[in-house]
Structures are given as structure tokens and as C-alpha cells.
Design a protein around this motif. Structure first.
Motif, PDB file in Angstrom:
ATOM      1  N   LEU A  26     -37.280 -14.146  15.656  1.00 51.36           N
ATOM      2  CA  LEU A  26     -36.699 -12.919  16.207  1.00 51.36           C
ATOM      3  C   LEU A  26     -35.497 -13.257  17.080  1.00 51.36           C
ATOM      4  N   TYR A  27     -35.668 -14.299  17.881  1.00 45.90           N
ATOM      5  CA  TYR A  27     -34.600 -14.737  18.799  1.00 45.90           C
ATOM      6  C   TYR A  27     -33.341 -15.073  18.006  1.00 45.90           C
ATOM      7  N   LYS A  28     -33.538 -15.809  16.895  1.00 45.01           N
ATOM      8  CA  LYS A  28     -32.382 -16.219  16.073  1.00 45.01           C
ATOM      9  C   LYS A  28     -31.673 -15.018  15.473  1.00 45.01           C
ATOM     10  N   THR A  29     -32.451 -14.053  14.986  1.00 40.89           N
ATOM     11  CA  THR A  29     -31.795 -12.912  14.343  1.00 40.89           C
ATOM     12  C   THR A  29     -31.174 -11.959  15.362  1.00 40.89           C
ATOM     13  N   ARG A  30     -31.752 -11.893  16.553  1.00 43.49           N
ATOM     14  CA  ARG A  30     -31.216 -10.944  17.535  1.00 43.49           C
ATOM     15  C   ARG A  30     -30.031 -11.479  18.331  1.00 43.49           C
ATOM     16  N   GLN A  31     -29.960 -12.796  18.474  1.00 39.45           N
ATOM     17  CA  GLN A  31     -28.910 -13.391  19.318  1.00 39.45           C
ATOM     18  C   GLN A  31     -27.505 -12.832  18.997  1.00 39.45           C
ATOM     19  N   PRO A  32     -27.073 -12.815  17.703  1.00 41.56           N
ATOM     20  CA  PRO A  32     -25.734 -12.274  17.427  1.00 41.56           C
ATOM     21  C   PRO A  32     -25.616 -10.780  17.747  1.00 41.56           C
TER      22      PRO A  32
END
Ligand code: S3P
Length: 171
Positions: free
Chosen positions: A130-136
Motif C-alpha cells: 500500500l505504501y509503495k502504491t500510495r507514495q506517488p
């Protein structure tokens, strides 16, 4: 003035919002608190368990809608608001948005210190995804990224007030 703090679970949005609101003499508004009031449940975890995530997202959407024209407030958001474009257009209307940025491992430590682990942080691998997809997404909505690693709540709030001062000076 409407200030919106976004960021992943454990980034310190609620604590920073309270301090910032005090410094700037604004109200502190927490979206999860408002969602909880609307839900009639006892906790966010209970909403997820009994009503499901989709129901929580519907309530969160209504909360953002209610906050579209809110003023003189610092709003701390739930970590998942950025996945809904329409919700974000209500929430960020006439606002300054700050992304409280931190490494995943730092967030993990902070979340583990909480009394209640948020439902979407119970599975570490899923949370990391989730962190990876939300960061941008966080970065795309933010007027400014605020680094929070190895920084105190006070330092983070001071960075934000300095940026608000600069923005007002430019206007
Ligand atoms: C969520 C974050 C939580 C809360 C809910 C869902 C998410 O808020 O809204 O558990 O999707 O990241 P915090 O970011 O304040 O923990």
C-alpha cells in the motif's frame, strides 16, 4: 486558512495537526474521528470488521464532502484518502496540502508503538505494498513534502509554519 495533512499510517498527522492548530490558532479536525462519529461504531477497527472497508470509504468520502468549505482548520486525514480523486477534490478545495513523509520502516516502528494497530497495518507485506502504491499519490497532491524521519513533532510543525509564512509572503 485550510491546511490538510496527508501521509501514510504512523506519519504523525493527528499529533502534528494538533500542535500546528495550536500554534496557528486554528481548529484541529481529525477525519477518522468524524468518520467514527458518523459510523456509530466504537472504533475504526470495528467499522472495518463489522461493516467492511467499503463502508468505511463511503463514510470517509462523506466526511471529505462536509469539509470542502471548511476554513480556519488543520485537517488530519486518514492514510487512504489519496486513492479517491473526487474525495481529494473536496478535501483539498482552497487548501494547502502537506505530505508528512517517512520511510516505511520508520512508520512500522511508530505504528507498533500505538495501542491499536490500524486494520490495514496488521499485515506487514500488504501495508508495504500500500505504501509503495500510495507514495506517488501523496506526492502528487502535496504542495510540499515534509520529511519526518529523525525529526520531532515540533520540528515538523515548525517546517510547515515556515512554509505557510513563505506562501503568504508570495501572495
Ligand atoms: C487508513 C488509515 C487510517 C484509517 C483507516 C484506513 C488507510 O488512518 O483511516 O484505518 O487506508 O491508510 P491513519 O492514517 O490516521 O492511521
Amino acid at each position: 486558512m485550510k491546511i490538510v495533512l496527508i501521509g501514510f499510517m504512523g506519519s504523525g498527522k493527528t499529533t502534528v495537526a494538533k500542535l500546528l492548530a495550536k500554534k496557528l490558532r486554528l481548529k484541529a479536525i481529525d477525519m477518522d474521528d468524524l468518520a467514527l462519529k458518523k459510523s456509530g461504531r466504537k472504533s475504526i477497527n470495528e467499522i472495518f470488521e463489522k461493516d467492511g472497508e467499503e463502508k468505511f470509504r463511503q463514510i470517509e468520502y462523506q466526511v471529505a464532502q462536509d469539509l470542502a468549505d471548511c476554513n480556519d482548520a488543520v485537517i488530519s486525514t486518514g492514510g487512504g484518502v489519496v486513492v479517491n480523486t473526487q474525495l481529494m477534490s473536496y478535501l483539498t478545495k482552497n487548501s494547502l496540502v502537506f505530505y508528512l513523509k517517512a520511510d516505511f520502516d520508520k512508520l512500522k516502528i511508530r505504528v507498533r508503538m500505538k495501542k491499536i494497530i490500524p486494520p490495514l497495518f496488521k499485515n506487514e507485506a500488504l501495508a508495504r505494498n500500500l505504501y509503495k502504491t500510495r507514495q506517488p499519490l501523496y506526492e502528487s497532491y502535496a504542495n510540499m513534502n515534509i520529511l519526518t524521519d529523525r525529526r520531532t513533532i515540533e520540528m515538523v510543525a515548525t517546517d510547515i509554519t515556515a512554509h505557510i509564512g513563505e506562501t503568504n509572503g508570495r501572495e
